[in-house]
Write a protein that holds these residues in place. Structure first.
Motif, PDB file in Angstrom:
ATOM      1  N   GLN A 196       0.850  -1.173   0.000  1.00 30.89           N
ATOM      2  CA  GLN A 196       0.000   0.000   0.000  1.00 30.89           C
ATOM      3  C   GLN A 196       0.898   1.240   0.000  1.00 30.89           C
ATOM      4  O   GLN A 196       1.768   1.390   0.860  1.00 30.89           O
ATOM      5  CB  GLN A 196      -0.896  -0.002   1.250  1.00 30.89           C
ATOM      6  N   ASP A 198       2.114   5.185   0.337  1.00 33.11           N
ATOM      7  CA  ASP A 198       1.862   6.411   1.100  1.00 33.11           C
ATOM      8  C   ASP A 198       2.758   7.483   0.485  1.00 33.11           C
ATOM      9  O   ASP A 198       3.982   7.338   0.450  1.00 33.11           O
ATOM     10  CB  ASP A 198       2.193   6.200   2.578  1.00 33.11           C
ATOM     11  N   TYR A 199       2.147   8.561  -0.018  1.00 31.00           N
ATOM     12  CA  TYR A 199       2.873   9.537  -0.822  1.00 31.00           C
ATOM     13  C   TYR A 199       3.295  10.765  -0.011  1.00 31.00           C
ATOM     14  O   TYR A 199       2.552  11.252   0.849  1.00 31.00           O
ATOM     15  CB  TYR A 199       2.015  10.005  -1.992  1.00 31.00           C
ATOM     16  N   ARG A 291     -11.347   7.664   3.155  1.00 30.32           N
ATOM     17  CA  ARG A 291     -10.233   8.494   2.693  1.00 30.32           C
ATOM     18  C   ARG A 291     -10.647   9.370   1.520  1.00 30.32           C
ATOM     19  O   ARG A 291     -10.214  10.508   1.390  1.00 30.32           O
ATOM     20  CB  ARG A 291      -9.054   7.601   2.292  1.00 30.32           C
ATOM     21  N   SER A 304       0.372  15.095  -3.186  1.00 35.60           N
ATOM     22  CA  SER A 304       0.196  13.869  -2.406  1.00 35.60           C
ATOM     23  C   SER A 304      -1.283  13.500  -2.300  1.00 35.60           C
ATOM     24  O   SER A 304      -1.664  12.331  -2.437  1.00 35.60           O
ATOM     25  CB  SER A 304       0.795  14.038  -1.011  1.00 35.60           C
ATOM     26  N   GLU A 308      -3.215  10.199  -3.712  1.00 33.20           N
ATOM     27  CA  GLU A 308      -4.031   9.338  -2.858  1.00 33.20           C
ATOM     28  C   GLU A 308      -5.445   9.205  -3.397  1.00 33.20           C
ATOM     29  O   GLU A 308      -6.087   8.162  -3.232  1.00 33.20           O
ATOM     30  CB  GLU A 308      -4.033   9.875  -1.436  1.00 33.20           C
TER      31      GLU A 308
END
Length: 396
Positions: A196, A198-199, A291, A304, A308
């Motif tokens: 997964q 995450d940026y 989210r 970011s 996402e």
């Protein structure tokens, strides 16, 4: 020597014969009235045993047909709910992609966020739907308990189990009549492979994870990749649990390879971009919804957040595919029920014919037999009358 027969014995013999004929006539009449050749087990013990077996099999088939009807109702309820879930996931995916659009105004993004929240609320109602008996469709075998609960932060907990209810539709065939909610909504395949993302991206970056796979299932380490742009091109540095393990020039065609780890990326990379990878083979659609709602009103300049949102859209899309496969499985189960029902109905016809061969009356033969027995009865009655009138005084 003259043999003499007592008058009483002669009288009794003729009376017994008449009674036997009366019984036969009564049996013939009862057979014609009921349409059955066998009235008691004593009429034909062997055939009676076969008929009893046919009756038992017929009862079992009737029970299976009732089970098929109940199973079909439950699967139809699930199919309806799953179809609505599909539509909601598809609409949510489209909303997520629209929110990546930099041309949307603040008011537009707020409106999309409200739409997304409405979709999530409808989704929560569907996953807690009930059938006509009040059983929760997606609760596994805990069908009397609400399966999904959402707290104030939007985090969803599952209260059902991972099992399926089964319907016995024949002696050797059991068909699932529901699907557990955790399998449907919490265990969706990760669209990015084994990790997964995450940026942590710089403004203007278009970096996105395409796929991250690790053939070593025992490797649960977290990885970080940082990028640096130079005149010679883009360089990367790979970290495993915070320790640098590899660095070099980034080649888009080959991606990043280290041991059993393969990372493929896409999009334009900015100097200082960072992506973190955490092992996660499954995602859940509730988290994707949550989210997506949180990121709906983020700034369009937040690279970011945009990355996402792409991730949310990918997870919702994978959720749609996952649910679509489940819907196909439900359709397959319904087809199984139809086939079993047809087989049972055909077998009932065959058994009815076989049973009829043993028990049903041949009316033509029965009428002929009745006439013969009636004539015999009349003859016996006449003989009885003659015997009764015999008296020695008639000859004096």
């Amino acid at each position: 020597m003259i043999t003499r027969m007592a008058t009483f014995h002669n009288y009794q013999s003729v009376a017994n014969d008449m009674n036997r004929q009366q019984v036969k006539v009564a049996e013939n009449q009862q057979q014609l009235a009921t349409g059955k050749r066998l009235l008691t087990a004593g009429d034909d013990p062997v055939s009676s045993i076969y008929i009893q077996n046919f009756d038992q099999q017929n009862t079992q088939i009737d029970q299976s047909l009732k089970s098929i009807t109940m199973a079909r109702n439950r699967l139809n309820n699930e199919e309806t709910a799953v179809a609505e879930v599909e539509n909601l996931l598809d609409e949510a995916k489209r909303k997520s992609m629209l929110m990546v659009n930099g041309s949307l105004s603040t008011d537009d993004r707020i409106a999309h966020k409200q739409d997304m929240q409405g979709l999530y609320d409808s989704f929560m109602n569907l996953v807690n739907s009930q059938d006509e008996s009040g059983n929760f469709v997606f609760a596994g075998t805990r069908y009397n308990k609400q399966p999904f609960f959402r707290d104030n932060n939007g985090v969803v907990a599952y209260a059902g189990d991972s099992y399926q209810r089964m319907a016995k539709v024949s002696a050797s065939v059991d068909v699932p009549v529901n699907d557990a909610g955790d399998k449907l909504f919490l265990e969706v395949a990760n669209p990015y492979g084994d990790y997964q993302p995450d940026y942590d991206l710089k403004s203007g970056s278009l970096l996105l994870l395409s796929n991250a796979a690790n053939s070593n299932n025992a490797d649960k380490a977290a990885y970080d990749i940082t990028f640096t742009n130079t005149a010679a091109g883009t360089n990367y540095e790979l970290f495993q649990n915070g320790v640098s393990v590899q660095q070099g020039k980034y080649e888009p065609d080959t991606g990043i390879q280290w041991g059993t780890l393969q990372v493929d990326l896409e999009g334009e990379i900015k100097d200082g971009d960072k992506i973190s990878l955490n092992r996660q083979e499954h995602v859940n659609v509730f988290e994707a919804f949550r989210r997506g709602i949180e990121l709906s009103d983020s700034s369009v300049s937040d690279a970011s957040a945009s990355a996402e949102l792409h991730q949310v859209a990918a997870e919702l899309s994978e959720g749609f595919k996952h649910i679509n496969r489940v819907r196909s499985e439900v359709g397959t189960r319904l087809q199984t029920l139809d086939r079993q029902e047809d087989m049972h109905q055909d077998f009932k016809i065959v058994m009815s014919q076989a049973r009829g061969t043993l028990q049903d009356l041949d009316y033509a033969s029965a009428v002929i037999e009745l006439n013969e027995n009636m004539m015999s009865l009349q003859a016996s009655q006449q003989a009885f009358a003659k015997t009764k009138d015999l008296n020695l005084f008639n000859y004096i």
